[in-house]
Design a protein around this motif. Structure first.
Motif, short mmCIF file in Angstrom:
data_model
loop_
_atom_site.label_atom_id
_atom_site.label_comp_id
_atom_site.label_asym_id
_atom_site.label_seq_id
_atom_site.Cartn_x
_atom_site.Cartn_y
_atom_site.Cartn_z
N VAL A 287 30.94 44.51 45.31
CA VAL A 287 31.99 44.14 46.05
C VAL A 287 33.01 43.54 45.16
CG1 VAL A 287 32.83 42.59 48.02
CG2 VAL A 287 30.69 43.93 48.10
N ARG A 288 32.63 42.55 44.31
CA ARG A 288 33.48 41.88 43.43
C ARG A 288 34.29 42.93 42.58
NH1 ARG A 288 35.91 37.43 44.25
NH2 ARG A 288 35.71 36.86 42.00
N LEU A 289 33.57 43.84 42.22
CA LEU A 289 34.24 44.81 41.24
C LEU A 289 35.35 45.83 42.02
CD1 LEU A 289 31.26 45.59 38.74
CD2 LEU A 289 33.34 44.37 38.42
N MET A 290 34.81 45.89 43.29
CA MET A 290 35.73 46.87 44.05
C MET A 290 36.98 46.18 44.34
SD MET A 290 33.41 48.77 47.04
CE MET A 290 32.47 47.58 47.66
N LYS A 291 36.76 44.68 44.69
CA LYS A 291 38.17 43.87 44.73
C LYS A 291 38.77 43.96 43.48
CE LYS A 291 39.81 39.34 45.50
NZ LYS A 291 39.70 37.91 45.85
N ALA A 292 38.27 43.76 42.30
CA ALA A 292 39.10 43.85 41.12
C ALA A 292 39.85 45.23 40.72
CB ALA A 292 38.20 43.72 39.80
N GLU A 293 39.18 46.26 41.19
CA GLU A 293 39.77 47.59 41.09
C GLU A 293 40.84 47.81 42.01
OE1 GLU A 293 38.65 52.56 41.75
OE2 GLU A 293 36.91 50.96 41.20
N ALA A 294 40.91 47.24 43.28
CA ALA A 294 41.86 47.17 44.10
C ALA A 294 43.14 46.71 43.75
CB ALA A 294 41.24 46.91 45.64
N ILE A 295 42.89 45.37 43.04
CA ILE A 295 44.04 44.76 42.72
C ILE A 295 44.46 45.52 41.39
CG2 ILE A 295 44.56 42.55 41.36
CD1 ILE A 295 42.35 41.28 43.00
N LEU A 296 43.70 45.98 40.45
CA LEU A 296 44.33 46.97 39.63
C LEU A 296 45.09 47.91 39.87
CD1 LEU A 296 44.16 46.58 36.31
CD2 LEU A 296 42.20 48.25 36.55
N ARG A 297 44.76 48.53 41.16
CA ARG A 297 45.54 49.76 41.74
C ARG A 297 46.73 49.43 42.48
NH1 ARG A 297 42.66 54.39 40.40
NH2 ARG A 297 40.52 54.22 40.08
N GLY A 298 47.17 48.20 42.52
CA GLY A 298 48.31 47.77 43.44
C GLY A 298 48.10 46.59 44.42
N GLY A 299 46.81 46.59 44.64
CA GLY A 299 46.60 45.50 45.79
C GLY A 299 46.89 43.91 45.62
N SER A 300 47.22 43.60 46.69
CA SER A 300 47.58 41.84 46.39
C SER A 300 46.39 41.13 47.14
CB SER A 300 48.82 41.87 47.47
OG SER A 300 49.88 42.60 46.91
N ASP A 301 46.08 40.05 46.34
CA ASP A 301 45.00 39.33 46.89
C ASP A 301 45.54 37.78 47.46
OD1 ASP A 301 42.80 38.03 47.28
OD2 ASP A 301 42.43 37.36 45.37
N PRO A 302 45.38 37.82 48.88
CA PRO A 302 46.06 36.18 49.29
C PRO A 302 45.33 35.22 48.84
CG PRO A 302 44.49 37.30 50.80
CD PRO A 302 44.59 38.46 49.80
N ASN A 303 43.99 35.31 47.91
CA ASN A 303 43.46 34.33 47.23
C ASN A 303 44.05 33.92 45.70
OD1 ASN A 303 42.19 33.77 49.53
ND2 ASN A 303 40.24 34.82 48.63
N GLY A 304 44.96 34.88 45.44
CA GLY A 304 45.57 34.80 44.02
C GLY A 304 44.72 35.06 42.96
N GLU A 305 43.62 35.76 43.06
CA GLU A 305 42.60 36.10 41.86
C GLU A 305 43.24 37.43 41.09
OE1 GLU A 305 38.25 35.34 42.30
OE2 GLU A 305 38.77 36.68 43.97
N SER A 306 42.98 37.38 39.78
CA SER A 306 43.46 38.58 38.98
C SER A 306 42.25 39.52 38.95
CB SER A 306 43.99 38.17 37.86
OG SER A 306 43.06 37.67 36.79
N ALA A 307 42.52 40.85 38.59
CA ALA A 307 41.53 41.66 38.19
C ALA A 307 40.80 41.29 37.05
CB ALA A 307 42.09 43.24 38.02
N LEU A 308 41.40 40.82 36.06
CA LEU A 308 40.80 40.35 34.71
C LEU A 308 39.88 39.40 34.85
CD1 LEU A 308 40.54 40.78 31.84
CD2 LEU A 308 42.54 39.46 31.62
N ALA A 309 40.52 38.30 35.71
CA ALA A 309 39.52 37.20 35.87
C ALA A 309 38.30 37.71 36.62
CB ALA A 309 40.26 36.18 36.76
N ILE A 310 38.42 38.45 37.62
CA ILE A 310 37.16 38.69 38.64
C ILE A 310 36.29 39.75 37.49
CG2 ILE A 310 36.60 40.55 40.14
CD1 ILE A 310 39.01 39.81 41.83
N VAL A 311 36.60 40.37 36.81
CA VAL A 311 35.76 41.21 35.84
C VAL A 311 35.15 40.42 34.88
CG1 VAL A 311 35.63 42.83 33.96
CG2 VAL A 311 36.90 43.43 36.15
N ASN A 312 35.91 39.46 34.45
CA ASN A 312 35.38 38.50 33.51
C ASN A 312 34.21 37.64 34.05
OD1 ASN A 312 36.40 39.55 30.88
ND2 ASN A 312 38.30 38.21 31.11
N GLY A 313 34.66 37.54 35.45
CA GLY A 313 33.69 36.56 35.84
C GLY A 313 32.33 37.25 36.34
N VAL A 314 32.24 38.52 36.08
CA VAL A 314 31.01 39.36 36.21
C VAL A 314 30.23 39.60 34.96
CG1 VAL A 314 30.10 41.63 37.00
CG2 VAL A 314 31.76 40.68 38.19
#
Length: 515
Positions: A410-437
């Motif tokens: 789920v975390r990696l799906m969120k990162a990919e969605a941000i990378l593909r142009g989605g907006s996160d209301p929580n302000g996380e970046s795709a890079l930060a999520i991936v590095n968090g994994v």
């Protein structure tokens, strides 16, 4: 020669039968123009039957094989007379299957039976709202796999005359159907005390998966190119955030393989949905997940089959915990490591093992799909047994919970969605999520993130879990050449053919392009 039928009574394959899903008695056939069924009254036993249909998903054949063997992370080499199986594994890896392929036909039967059984429960006037919601989630899961693998979905109303041909949803229409089922499930389900029962979070995790792949399923041309709508990527993020809000967590540093251990249902906080196995009842016995690759002389004795590809193994950061290593009460007792097995192998007492002919048992990266020796190929241990103190293993009832959905995905799906142009209301970046994994696993943090690195990270985290084909198609890499498949395959291979016997028996089904 093996191993289509040597396993724990989950799936019986026999090409002469029309609809085979498990060794238990079935109450319907849904692949043809007629259906034979027993009555359904919406009872708990009826819903249990839908859950039982999931058990076949844990087999090393069928759905799992169709999602893994055609990819860059798995192959099933023939070793002398072992694992020939009339080419069933080789054809998957080389993308040379046809509409008569046994596992393509059997998977179709398994999944569509799950859809039908769930529909019986949903349509029953005696089903409670909770029962309907659980059945809706299960129907969505089965239909998701049908849509993903075959590109169209037959659907039979249980109240329709048995002589009626099932109608057929297009890939696009079936995707909408799945989303509606999952939204109903999410609205009507709450938290669950067990990962083995559908919950609000499981519906949200699968919704994220469907929205992430919606561009693939809605594309006018099979295999792409794909256009990922921002609204869909935003939906992925919304549902991923809801799962996170439910309290699921990544495994802490040094504990990656805990999520797949014999006590994962007790220790892991990341399992969203799966099948619970116990020491007295293991309906989805995970022993095939280690036996399918382990050598005959290892403990426990394996089937000496599937391997990963050297290129896939070599792509890992050498410091990445997910690459594998020793595990307490496993390695010290019977010599078996987790993750990728390469080089000299050991048994109980750290005794160096030998092949059947007496030479050292050294797993080598080189492997030939058609003519491999018994020691060629890097083996993979994702789930693993719990040995006794003397190193012996009785895995007739392996207690590892079999996982369908987990939080790291789920975390990696969120990162990919941000990378593909989605907006996160929580302000996380795709890079930060991936590095968090990555970083808790010992892998070097990434300085930048692109689609290539995103796909690679999904492979590092989710290898051998049945998602690789799905990922490769979405990233438009499925048809690329890999070891033992030197030429690029046609995009029509991104969906399997409708089984010939299904097309012959239901005129509403039209064979997919390229077959």
């Amino acid at each position: 020669m093996k191993k289509l039928i040597e396993r724990t009574g989950v799936v019986c394959l026999a090409a002469s039968l029309l609809a085979i899903m498990s060794c238990a008695k079935l109450d319907e056939q849904v692949t043809g123009s007629k259906v034979i069924r027993e009555g359904s009254n919406g009872s708990a036993s009826d819903l249990k039957g839908v859950y039982t249909q999931l058990n076949g998903q844990s087999d090393q054949a069928n759905t799992y094989a169709l999602q893994e063997h055609p990819t860059d992370e798995m192959m099933g080499p023939t070793r002398g007379t072992d694992w020939g199986d009339f080419g069933t594994w080789r054809k998957l890896h080389t993308h040379t299957w046809d509409a008569f392929h046994n596992q393509i036909s059997d998977t179709w039967d398994q999944l569509n039976t799950g859809v039908f059984r769930a529909t019986q429960v949903i349509n029953s006037s005696q089903s409670s709202a909770q029962t309907k919601a659980e059945a809706s989630f299960l129907r969505a899961y089965f239909m998701f796999q049908v849509v993903d693998l075959y590109g169209q979905a037959p659907f039979r109303d249980p109240a329709a005359p048995a002589t009626d041909n099932p109608k057929v949803y297009s890939r696009s229409a079936a995707t909408d159907f799945i989303i509606n089922d999952l939204r109903f499930a999410e609205t009507n389900l709450g938290a669950s005390a067990s990962a083995g029962i559908a919950s609000k979070a499981s519906a949200e995790a699968l919704l994220a998966k469907v929205y992430l792949n919606k561009a693939v399923y809605k594309a006018t041309t099979v295999g792409g190119p794909f256009t990922f709508a921002k609204t869909d990527m935003d939906s992925v993020i919304v549902f991923a955030n809801r799962v996170a809000d439910a309290g699921y967590q990544l495994e802490p540093a040094g504990k990656y393989f805990q999520e797949f251990a014999w006590d994962n249902s007790d220790k892991s906080k990341g399992i969203i949905f799966g099948i619970i196995n116990t020491s007295t009842n293991a309906p989805a016995n995970t022993h095939n997940r280690w036996r399918m690759g382990m050598h005959y002389n290892q403990s426990p004795s394996g089937w000496n089959g599937f391997t990963t590809l050297a290129d896939f193994y070599n792509a890992f950061d050498p410091k990445d915990e997910r690459r594998g290593g020793s595990y307490p009460e496993l390695t010290d007792r019977n010599g078996l490591n987790t993750g990728f097995l390469v080089g000299q192998q050991y048994g109980p007492g750290h005794v160096a093992l030998k092949q059947r002919g007496g030479s050292p048992l050294v797993f080598t990266p080189d492997v030939n799909l058609n003519y491999s020796t018994e020691a060629q190929g890097i083996r993979v241990i994702k789930y693993f047994p719990h040995p006794a103190a003397d190193g012996s293993v009785n895995d007739d009832f392996a207690t590892n919970t079999y996982i369908f959905l987990r939080f790291a995905d789920v975390r990696l799906m969120k990162a990919e969605a941000i990378l593909r142009g989605g907006s996160d209301p929580n302000g996380e970046s795709a890079l930060a999520i991936v590095n968090g994994v990555r970083t808790p696993r010992g892998a070097t943090a990434l300085a930048t993130l692109d689609l290539k690195a995103m796909l690679a990270e999904r492979g590092f985290e989710l290898y051998y879990e049945g998602w690789r084909r799905n990922d490769l198609i979405r990233f438009e890499k499925f048809n690329d050449p890999v070891d033992q498949r030197p030429n690029k395959s046609d995009k029509t291979r991104t969906v399997y053919p409708i089984p010939a016997r299904a097309v012959d028996s239901n005129p509403n089904l039209k064979q997919n392009a390229g077959y």
